[in-house]
Design an enzyme around this catalytic site. Structure first.
Site, PDB file in Angstrom:
ATOM      1  N   ASP A   1      39.485  41.382  48.875  1.00 41.96           N
ATOM      2  CA  ASP A   1      39.809  42.338  47.819  1.00 41.96           C
ATOM      3  C   ASP A   1      39.703  43.757  48.358  1.00 41.96           C
ATOM      4  O   ASP A   1      38.616  44.337  48.387  1.00 41.96           O
ATOM      5  CB  ASP A   1      38.867  42.133  46.621  1.00 41.96           C
ATOM      6  CG  ASP A   1      39.177  43.101  45.481  1.00 41.96           C
ATOM      7  OD1 ASP A   1      40.242  43.753  45.522  1.00 41.96           O
ATOM      8  OD2 ASP A   1      38.341  43.191  44.553  1.00 41.96           O
TER       9      ASP A   1
ATOM     10  N   LYS B   1      39.804  50.498  47.502  1.00 39.76           N
ATOM     11  CA  LYS B   1      38.357  50.737  47.499  1.00 39.76           C
ATOM     12  C   LYS B   1      37.979  51.719  48.601  1.00 39.76           C
ATOM     13  O   LYS B   1      38.748  51.937  49.536  1.00 39.76           O
ATOM     14  CB  LYS B   1      37.620  49.415  47.767  1.00 39.76           C
ATOM     15  CG  LYS B   1      37.689  48.401  46.644  1.00 39.76           C
ATOM     16  CD  LYS B   1      36.961  47.122  47.042  1.00 39.76           C
ATOM     17  CE  LYS B   1      37.053  46.062  45.950  1.00 39.76           C
ATOM     18  NZ  LYS B   1      36.331  46.394  44.707  1.00 39.76           N
TER      19      LYS B   1
ATOM     20  N   ASP C   1      42.488  47.208  41.266  1.00 44.37           N
ATOM     21  CA  ASP C   1      41.235  46.620  41.740  1.00 44.37           C
ATOM     22  C   ASP C   1      40.603  45.710  40.678  1.00 44.37           C
ATOM     23  O   ASP C   1      39.627  45.017  40.943  1.00 44.37           O
ATOM     24  CB  ASP C   1      40.268  47.742  42.136  1.00 44.37           C
ATOM     25  CG  ASP C   1      39.151  47.248  43.039  1.00 44.37           C
ATOM     26  OD1 ASP C   1      39.230  46.097  43.518  1.00 44.37           O
ATOM     27  OD2 ASP C   1      38.186  48.023  43.265  1.00 44.37           O
TER      28      ASP C   1
ATOM     29  N   ARG D   1      40.443  39.205  37.012  1.00 46.26           N
ATOM     30  CA  ARG D   1      40.721  38.765  35.637  1.00 46.26           C
ATOM     31  C   ARG D   1      42.177  38.339  35.481  1.00 46.26           C
ATOM     32  O   ARG D   1      42.493  37.485  34.661  1.00 46.26           O
ATOM     33  CB  ARG D   1      40.325  39.888  34.659  1.00 46.26           C
ATOM     34  CG  ARG D   1      41.096  41.157  34.820  1.00 46.26           C
ATOM     35  CD  ARG D   1      40.400  42.353  34.187  1.00 46.26           C
ATOM     36  NE  ARG D   1      39.257  42.820  34.993  1.00 46.26           N
ATOM     37  CZ  ARG D   1      38.450  43.821  34.643  1.00 46.26           C
ATOM     38  NH1 ARG D   1      38.641  44.459  33.502  1.00 46.26           N
ATOM     39  NH2 ARG D   1      37.463  44.183  35.419  1.00 46.26           N
TER      40      ARG D   1
ATOM     41  N   LYS E   1      37.428  32.175  40.617  1.00 46.41           N
ATOM     42  CA  LYS E   1      38.169  33.292  41.217  1.00 46.41           C
ATOM     43  C   LYS E   1      38.102  33.173  42.722  1.00 46.41           C
ATOM     44  O   LYS E   1      37.020  33.123  43.306  1.00 46.41           O
ATOM     45  CB  LYS E   1      37.568  34.627  40.770  1.00 46.41           C
ATOM     46  CG  LYS E   1      38.077  35.853  41.570  1.00 46.41           C
ATOM     47  CD  LYS E   1      37.435  37.162  41.110  1.00 46.41           C
ATOM     48  CE  LYS E   1      37.822  38.316  42.041  1.00 46.41           C
ATOM     49  NZ  LYS E   1      37.230  39.615  41.636  1.00 46.41           N
TER      50      LYS E   1
ATOM     51  N   ASP F   1      34.826  37.690  47.952  1.00 42.05           N
ATOM     52  CA  ASP F   1      35.308  37.780  46.577  1.00 42.05           C
ATOM     53  C   ASP F   1      35.930  36.455  46.104  1.00 42.05           C
ATOM     54  O   ASP F   1      36.607  36.411  45.084  1.00 42.05           O
ATOM     55  CB  ASP F   1      36.315  38.935  46.474  1.00 42.05           C
ATOM     56  CG  ASP F   1      36.403  39.517  45.072  1.00 42.05           C
ATOM     57  OD1 ASP F   1      35.472  39.295  44.275  1.00 42.05           O
ATOM     58  OD2 ASP F   1      37.423  40.170  44.771  1.00 42.05           O
TER      59      ASP F   1
ATOM     60  N   GLU G   1      41.587  42.878  39.654  1.00 42.12           N
ATOM     61  CA  GLU G   1      42.554  41.811  39.933  1.00 42.12           C
ATOM     62  C   GLU G   1      42.035  40.431  39.561  1.00 42.12           C
ATOM     63  O   GLU G   1      42.829  39.539  39.238  1.00 42.12           O
ATOM     64  CB  GLU G   1      42.943  41.852  41.420  1.00 42.12           C
ATOM     65  CG  GLU G   1      41.990  41.120  42.388  1.00 42.12           C
ATOM     66  CD  GLU G   1      40.587  41.712  42.459  1.00 42.12           C
ATOM     67  OE1 GLU G   1      40.419  42.894  42.078  1.00 42.12           O
ATOM     68  OE2 GLU G   1      39.642  41.013  42.876  1.00 42.12           O
TER      69      GLU G   1
HETATM   70  N1  BES Z   1      35.619  41.999  43.437  1.00 38.94           N
HETATM   71  C1  BES Z   1      35.314  43.152  42.660  1.00 38.94           C
HETATM   72  C2  BES Z   1      33.907  43.102  42.042  1.00 38.94           C
HETATM   73  C3  BES Z   1      32.757  43.069  43.007  1.00 38.94           C
HETATM   74  C4  BES Z   1      32.077  44.222  43.344  1.00 38.94           C
HETATM   75  C5  BES Z   1      32.307  41.873  43.515  1.00 38.94           C
HETATM   76  C6  BES Z   1      30.987  44.168  44.208  1.00 38.94           C
HETATM   77  C7  BES Z   1      31.220  41.816  44.372  1.00 38.94           C
HETATM   78  C8  BES Z   1      30.566  42.965  44.716  1.00 38.94           C
HETATM   79  C9  BES Z   1      36.324  43.269  41.532  1.00 38.94           C
HETATM   80  O1  BES Z   1      37.599  42.809  41.804  1.00 38.94           O
HETATM   81  C10 BES Z   1      36.469  44.738  41.259  1.00 38.94           C
HETATM   82  O2  BES Z   1      36.938  45.424  42.124  1.00 38.94           O
HETATM   83  N2  BES Z   1      36.055  45.167  40.073  1.00 38.94           N
HETATM   84  C11 BES Z   1      36.132  46.529  39.705  1.00 38.94           C
HETATM   85  C12 BES Z   1      36.712  46.590  38.328  1.00 38.94           C
HETATM   86  C13 BES Z   1      37.091  47.976  37.881  1.00 38.94           C
HETATM   87  C14 BES Z   1      38.275  48.476  38.691  1.00 38.94           C
HETATM   88  C15 BES Z   1      37.439  47.927  36.419  1.00 38.94           C
HETATM   89  C16 BES Z   1      34.725  47.095  39.743  1.00 38.94           C
HETATM   90  O3  BES Z   1      33.774  46.382  39.432  1.00 38.94           O
HETATM   91  O4  BES Z   1      34.587  48.250  40.135  1.00 38.94           O
HETATM   92 ZN    ZN Z   2      37.720  41.297  43.200  1.00 37.51          ZN
HETATM   93 MN    MN Z   3      38.803  44.246  42.772  1.00 31.26          MN
END
Ligand code: BES
Ligand code: ZN
Ligand code: MN
Length: 497
Positions: free
Chosen positions: A268, A275, A345, A349, A263, A286, A347
């Site tokens: 992000d 966020k 968010d 996957r 990825k 990310d 994204e």
């Molecule tokens: N890039 C983030 C996950 C992340 C969080 C990486 C903290 C490193 C540190 C990912 O894209 C994300 O935003 N995931 C969300 C998913 C949710 C919206 C289902 C999350 O983990 O909150």
């Molecule tokens: Zn992300």
């Molecule tokens: Mn995200």
């Protein structure tokens, strides 16, 4: 590269000026050979200093004293190796990192030996690996020179070993790995205004010098392939997406390749499901999964690993914009499966779904491992010292677990059960891109699984370990370069003929 450290191997012998580094156990007795080198006076001085400083020779502890007059060194540095039990399972990279930390900016000779300890060429090379990784720092954007006396003069280490020639040979492989880790750290540490997808792709082209074939796919090609999920994420950014496919052919051309997929979200923001402001700057990291894949390909090619490998990365930026994808949109992935967007968010996957689909069909790998800073939920579950492992294959999972134990880049297997898969069924499309609050890392893994056909696959959620982990003996930098040593080890122990 930010790496002002010179390491060479030499025979045990006289040292000249600078530091002389010695190792002791918890009995504080110096090896007879050491006493012979430094003389009884220095040995007595060390014993007195140890008593007054309460230095007990514990593992990864140190004591420094000025060298007594007459001795051909400026400073004696004693480093503890702990008890006999500790000495039976020395973490060589950590010991090298600890030592490098103690002699930073100096010239040092390290007597890499201890009675009863058989220091192999590989141990010495691992020590050097740890020293190089410890020395890495990311300071390209600091324009002010450090104050007088604090500026880095570079570190020069001579590792005195019984067979310098054998150590020289062993360090070729560990240097390749160190350079791969450092490359991955650089990519993770770079700010997102500098490292946007096009620039990231450009940097991967440097791997061609090592004999890696690098193919960069731009928006036209991605459109033609039908990567509707990846392209949906990219739509909110003025930066164009890229997919890079790297290929290292180190084995017989007839051998099917193994595949690593990363990825690469260069930033992000969350997109329309934006966020919060706190900590958002961390989302420049990310792309830690993609950085690991690039670093691993570098390591394998530089050490001419006897294996065929595909490294593929999906690189995009996730931004809010009038053109951005929205919650409620339904997008069609390259596989043909449709996805209802619940949260923009989620994204990563979407990016992985298309890259995984493309790689398994175009290259028929014997197995696939994807790495992604995929969910905050994996950090809640496991913290920042161990990555989450999800897999459809027990043998592959066991090999990854073993490589994790061997390198210290630990992984912990998490379950994949039908309930997680059910959680991403959608009212309107084949699936939705989030499964709600519960089991967030597992429902994300289940989403990816829907794009994996009948091929062994492992997914590593590295959100907790790729960056901002607590500092270790071998890393003082924000970006960890996590996974390069793990994957190199996995290949070395299992897939090189
Ligand atoms: N890039 C983030 C996950 C992340 C969080 C990486 C903290 C490193 C540190 C990912 O894209 C994300 O935003 N995931 C969300 C998913 C949710 C919206 C289902 C999350 O983990 O909150
Ligand atoms: Zn992300
Ligand atoms: Mn995200």
């Amino acid at each position: 590269m930010a790496d002002g450290i010179t390491i060479a191997f030499g025979p045990m012998g006289p040292v000249g000026q600078g530091d002389l580094v010695l190792f002791v156990g918890d009995d504080l007795l110096l090896a007879p050979a050491v006493v012979q080198t430094v003389g009884q006076a220095a040995a007595d001085l060390l014993a007195r200093a140890a008593a007054s400083e309460r230095f007990k020779g514990k593992s990864l502890s140190a004591l420094a004293v000025p060298a007594p007059s007459g001795l051909d060194a400026d400073r004696l540095l004693v480093i503890g190796l702990g008890s006999e039990k500790d000495r039976a399972k020395i973490d060589w990279p950590a010991l090298g990192g600890f030592t490098a930390g103690k002699v930073s900016g100096r010239v040092a000779h390290v007597a890499l030996g201890f009675p009863g300890l058989d220091v192999t060429a590989e141990n010495a090379a691992d020590f050097a690996l740890g020293a190089r990784l410890r020395h890495y720092s990311f300071d390209h954007y600091k324009t002010k020179k450090k104050p007088e006396g604090e500026e880095s003069k570079g570190t020069t280490l001579t590792l005195m070993v019984s067979d310098p020639g054998a150590a020289d040979a062993a360090v070729m492989a560990t240097d390749a790995v160190a350079n791969g880790v450092i490359l991955a750290r650089e990519l993770v540490n770079e700010p997102p205004n500098v490292l946007y997808p096009e620039e990231f792709a450009r940097r991967t082209e440097a791997l061609t010098k090592l004999g890696v074939e690098v193919e960069v796919l731009g928006p036209g090609k991605l459109e033609a392939l039908g990567m509707g999920a990846l392209l949906a994420v990219a739509r909110g950014s003025v930066r164009e997406p890229r997919v890079v496919v790297m290929r290292w052919n180190g084995a017989d051309a007839a051998d099917a390749p193994i595949a690593f997929i990363g990825k690469g979200v260069c930033f992000d923001s969350g997109g329309i499901s934006i966020k919060g402001a706190a900590g958002m700057e961390d989302m420049k990291g990310d792309m830690g999964g993609a950085a690991c894949v690039v670093g691993t390909l570098h390591a394998l090619a530089a050490r001419k690993a006897k294996v065929n490998v595909i490294g593929a990365i999906g690189i995009v930026e996730n931004m809010p914009d009038g053109a951005a994808y929205r919650p409620g949109d339904i997008v069609t992935s390259m596989s043909g499966q449709t996805i209802e967007i619940i949260n923009t968010d989620a994204e990563g996957r979407l990016v992985l779904a298309d890259v995984i689909w493309h790689i398994q069909n175009a290259y028929k790998p014997t197995f696939m491992i994807d790495l992604a800073t995929l969910t905050g939920a994996i950090i809640v579950a496991l913290g920042q010292d161990i990555a989450g492992l999800f897999s459809n294959d027990d043998a592959l999972a066991a090999k990854l677990t073993a490589a994790g134990e061997a390198t210290g880049e630990a992984v912990w297997r998490m379950p994949l059960i039908p309930a997680y898969d059910k959680a991403i069924d959608s009212k309107f499309a084949d699936m939705k891109n989030t499964g709600g609050r519960h089991g967030g890392a597992a429902t994300a893994a289940s989403f990816i699984k829907r794009y994996v056909n009948d091929v062994p696959w492992a997914h590593l959620d590295i959100a907790g370990v790729a960056m901002s982990s607590s500092s270790s003996e071998i890393n003082r930098s924000w970006g960890a370069g996590w996974g390069v040593r793990l994957l190199d080890r996995l290949v070395r122990d299992n897939y090189e003929g």
